[in-house]
Design a protein around this motif. Structure first.
Motif, PDB file in Angstrom:
ATOM      1  N   THR A  61       0.840  -1.205   0.000  1.00 43.44           N
ATOM      2  CA  THR A  61       0.000   0.000   0.000  1.00 43.44           C
ATOM      3  C   THR A  61       0.871   1.250   0.000  1.00 43.44           C
ATOM      4  O   THR A  61       0.641   2.191  -0.773  1.00 43.44           O
ATOM      5  CB  THR A  61      -0.939  -0.002   1.220  1.00 43.44           C
ATOM      6  OG1 THR A  61      -1.767  -1.173   1.178  1.00 43.44           O
ATOM      7  CG2 THR A  61      -1.822   1.231   1.228  1.00 43.44           C
ATOM      8  N   ASP A 108      -5.066   0.177   8.269  1.00 40.03           N
ATOM      9  CA  ASP A 108      -5.524   1.555   8.407  1.00 40.03           C
ATOM     10  C   ASP A 108      -4.612   2.337   9.341  1.00 40.03           C
ATOM     11  O   ASP A 108      -4.966   2.628  10.482  1.00 40.03           O
ATOM     12  CB  ASP A 108      -6.974   1.586   8.923  1.00 40.03           C
ATOM     13  CG  ASP A 108      -7.587   2.970   8.794  1.00 40.03           C
ATOM     14  OD1 ASP A 108      -7.051   3.786   8.026  1.00 40.03           O
ATOM     15  OD2 ASP A 108      -8.592   3.228   9.481  1.00 40.03           O
ATOM     16  N   GLU A 109      -3.443   2.699   8.825  1.00 38.79           N
ATOM     17  CA  GLU A 109      -2.519   3.522   9.594  1.00 38.79           C
ATOM     18  C   GLU A 109      -3.073   4.948   9.695  1.00 38.79           C
ATOM     19  O   GLU A 109      -3.841   5.376   8.828  1.00 38.79           O
ATOM     20  CB  GLU A 109      -1.155   3.550   8.912  1.00 38.79           C
ATOM     21  CG  GLU A 109      -0.490   2.188   8.834  1.00 38.79           C
ATOM     22  CD  GLU A 109       0.893   2.255   8.213  1.00 38.79           C
ATOM     23  OE1 GLU A 109       1.227   3.324   7.652  1.00 38.79           O
ATOM     24  OE2 GLU A 109       1.622   1.265   8.298  1.00 38.79           O
ATOM     25  N   PHE A 150      -3.100   7.176   6.570  1.00 38.47           N
ATOM     26  CA  PHE A 150      -3.947   6.847   5.427  1.00 38.47           C
ATOM     27  C   PHE A 150      -5.171   7.755   5.342  1.00 38.47           C
ATOM     28  O   PHE A 150      -5.675   8.018   4.251  1.00 38.47           O
ATOM     29  CB  PHE A 150      -4.390   5.390   5.489  1.00 38.47           C
ATOM     30  CG  PHE A 150      -3.293   4.391   5.181  1.00 38.47           C
ATOM     31  CD1 PHE A 150      -2.074   4.823   4.694  1.00 38.47           C
ATOM     32  CD2 PHE A 150      -3.489   3.040   5.374  1.00 38.47           C
ATOM     33  CE1 PHE A 150      -1.057   3.913   4.402  1.00 38.47           C
ATOM     34  CE2 PHE A 150      -2.493   2.116   5.089  1.00 38.47           C
ATOM     35  CZ  PHE A 150      -1.267   2.555   4.599  1.00 38.47           C
ATOM     36  N   ARG A 151      -5.662   8.228   6.465  1.00 40.80           N
ATOM     37  CA  ARG A 151      -6.837   9.096   6.424  1.00 40.80           C
ATOM     38  C   ARG A 151      -6.485  10.477   5.892  1.00 40.80           C
ATOM     39  O   ARG A 151      -7.348  11.236   5.461  1.00 40.80           O
ATOM     40  CB  ARG A 151      -7.469   9.189   7.807  1.00 40.80           C
ATOM     41  CG  ARG A 151      -6.671   9.974   8.830  1.00 40.80           C
ATOM     42  CD  ARG A 151      -7.212   9.788  10.227  1.00 40.80           C
ATOM     43  NE  ARG A 151      -7.026   8.416  10.691  1.00 40.80           N
ATOM     44  CZ  ARG A 151      -7.292   7.994  11.921  1.00 40.80           C
ATOM     45  NH1 ARG A 151      -7.769   8.840  12.806  1.00 40.80           N
ATOM     46  NH2 ARG A 151      -7.095   6.741  12.261  1.00 40.80           N
ATOM     47  N   THR A 185      -9.484   4.892   1.068  1.00 41.72           N
ATOM     48  CA  THR A 185     -10.411   3.804   1.371  1.00 41.72           C
ATOM     49  C   THR A 185      -9.563   2.565   1.619  1.00 41.72           C
ATOM     50  O   THR A 185      -8.653   2.254   0.840  1.00 41.72           O
ATOM     51  CB  THR A 185     -11.366   3.560   0.199  1.00 41.72           C
ATOM     52  OG1 THR A 185     -12.182   4.712   0.020  1.00 41.72           O
ATOM     53  CG2 THR A 185     -12.254   2.354   0.459  1.00 41.72           C
ATOM     54  N   THR A 186      -9.818   1.863   2.698  1.00 39.50           N
ATOM     55  CA  THR A 186      -8.916   0.769   3.063  1.00 39.50           C
ATOM     56  C   THR A 186      -9.623  -0.302   3.887  1.00 39.50           C
ATOM     57  O   THR A 186     -10.780  -0.124   4.302  1.00 39.50           O
ATOM     58  CB  THR A 186      -7.696   1.329   3.825  1.00 39.50           C
ATOM     59  OG1 THR A 186      -6.687   0.333   3.943  1.00 39.50           O
ATOM     60  CG2 THR A 186      -8.100   1.815   5.219  1.00 39.50           C
ATOM     61  N   GLY A 230      -9.718  -1.996   7.324  1.00 43.82           N
ATOM     62  CA  GLY A 230      -9.283  -1.837   8.701  1.00 43.82           C
ATOM     63  C   GLY A 230      -9.135  -3.188   9.385  1.00 43.82           C
ATOM     64  O   GLY A 230      -9.991  -4.063   9.238  1.00 43.82           O
ATOM     65  N   VAL A 246     -13.235   0.590   5.440  1.00 46.97           N
ATOM     66  CA  VAL A 246     -13.245   2.001   5.813  1.00 46.97           C
ATOM     67  C   VAL A 246     -13.289   2.816   4.519  1.00 46.97           C
ATOM     68  O   VAL A 246     -12.315   2.848   3.770  1.00 46.97           O
ATOM     69  CB  VAL A 246     -11.992   2.375   6.639  1.00 46.97           C
ATOM     70  CG1 VAL A 246     -12.049   3.834   7.059  1.00 46.97           C
ATOM     71  CG2 VAL A 246     -11.862   1.466   7.856  1.00 46.97           C
ATOM     72  N   ARG A 286     -13.302   6.060   2.277  1.00 43.75           N
ATOM     73  CA  ARG A 286     -12.912   7.470   2.245  1.00 43.75           C
ATOM     74  C   ARG A 286     -12.962   7.951   0.785  1.00 43.75           C
ATOM     75  O   ARG A 286     -13.846   7.527   0.050  1.00 43.75           O
ATOM     76  CB  ARG A 286     -11.530   7.656   2.870  1.00 43.75           C
ATOM     77  CG  ARG A 286     -11.485   7.238   4.359  1.00 43.75           C
ATOM     78  CD  ARG A 286     -10.214   7.721   5.044  1.00 43.75           C
ATOM     79  NE  ARG A 286     -10.159   7.279   6.437  1.00 43.75           N
ATOM     80  CZ  ARG A 286      -9.428   6.278   6.882  1.00 43.75           C
ATOM     81  NH1 ARG A 286      -8.643   5.596   6.039  1.00 43.75           N
ATOM     82  NH2 ARG A 286      -9.440   5.940   8.153  1.00 43.75           N
TER      83      ARG A 286
END
Length: 352
Positions: free
Chosen positions: A248, A273-274, A277-278, A285-286, A288, A325, A327
């Protein structure tokens, strides 16, 4: 080096009295134990672990063996296990294998010789026979990955479900050219993840073997190279799902360096989901994964078993569920003939 004799001299008592006080022997009064501890702290006494083990005193060390501490999965696991174990008086000692089974064996040997009370490990794809033999001689539990020869004590993630969630999300957005970049299928996690990816696409009659690229999960440039190959195809993907945290990272770096607009040109679903990443681009979008909770559950179960002082542990399997998740890095597919991302890849390949 400060010794028990130095403490005894300060208190004008025998060395045996000090030794018993430090070992919390019930024959020594609480007042004397407190005096010994105070003097020991004052003059900097540290117990000789090797000597204690020769006298039959149990070790408080628990070995943790992981492939790559740079992977946030494993650093998170190490932190959660350390906090969990220290509450019960145990100390975690960390070893890194880089998925080399010879290195794995060397670490297992060293940990056995250090008289660790048990081991928690993320095993390599094919542990050597001696590694299997040594681990069978002491309590151990597998984490994330599982190798059948190492037993049925395992805490992991529902990997097929993780990839099925990622693919299902892109299918709902209208994507049919969905690529996958993930770990080698030699690894049990790699095999499980690509299984989830394939089954979701086969059900939608959208699977294309040319869109799968698998390789080492710890190779820093693998994701970059994989993305270049995928975008250079005659029919490039419109969506991409990742099957490893390191992949990723490198795919996102490649998107930035080549100016690929996400999600306009390529919808991307990451793995793990580090916190960063947000904040990446439109937000990634990942998938989690409850890594910290998984490690804590593993540590608590392991501690419970160690209190029973077993030579082997009972069979136990625990599988945690991933979550999607959503986004800004994915959007509904808009049909185009040749993407700008593909044109840039071809242009750079020509000039290179």
């Amino acid at each position: 080096m400060v010794t028990i004799k130095d403490i005894a001299a300060r208190l004008d008592v025998s060395a045996s009295t000090v030794g018993r006080a430090l070992a919390d022997d019930p024959r020594i009064s609480s007042a004397m134990k407190q005096k010994v501890q105070e003097v020991a702290s004052e003059i900097g006494y540290v117990a000789n672990r090797a000597a204690r083990m020769m006298r039959g005193v149990s070790s408080n060390l628990v070995g943790l063996i992981v492939p790559d501490i740079r992977n946030s999965f494993y650093s998170t696991i190490a932190h959660a296990l350390s906090k969990c174990l220290e509450q019960d008086g145990f100390q975690l000692t960390l070893s890194e294998t880089d998925d080399d089974r010879a290195v794995e064996l060397r670490h297992v040997r060293e940990l056995v010789s250090a008289n660790v009370v048990g081991m928690i490990l993320v095993p390599s794809a094919k542990p050597l026979p001696e590694t299997v033999r040594l681990l069978k001689s002491m309590p151990h539990v597998q984490l994330l990955r599982q190798h059948a020869a190492l037993g049925e004590q395992w805490f992991g993630i529902d990997d097929p479900k993780a990839l099925a969630l990622a693919v299902g999300h892109l299918l709902e957005l209208g994507h049919r050219r969905i690529a996958y970049v993930g770990p080698s299928t030699d690894l049990p996690t790699g095999a499980a993840r690509i299984k989830g990816y394939r089954e979701a696409l086969v059900s939608a009659k959208a699977w294309d073997a040319a869109l799968e690229v698998c390789g080492s999960p710890s190779a820093t440039d693998f994701g970059r190279d994989a993305l270049r190959r995928l975008l250079a195809l005659a029919k490039p993907p419109t969506g991409l799902v990742l099957g490893a945290v390191q992949h990723t990272h490198s795919v996102l770096d490649e998107c930035i360096s080549r100016g690929i607009r996400v999600p306009e040109e390529l919808s991307v679903v990451g793995f793990g989901d580090e916190p960063g990443f947000r904040w990446w681009g439109p937000g990634l979008t990942t998938i989690g994964l409850p890594v910290s909770e998984l490690a804590t559950a593993c540590g608590l179960w392991f501690l419970h078993q160690l209190r029973q002082r077993p030579t082997t542990l009972p069979d136990y399997r625990s599988m945690s569920s991933p979550t999607l998740v959503v986004r800004g890095s994915t959007r509904a597919q808009v049909h185009v003939t040749t993407s700008a991302a593909q044109k840039r890849v071809r242009s750079k390949s020509t000039t290179a």
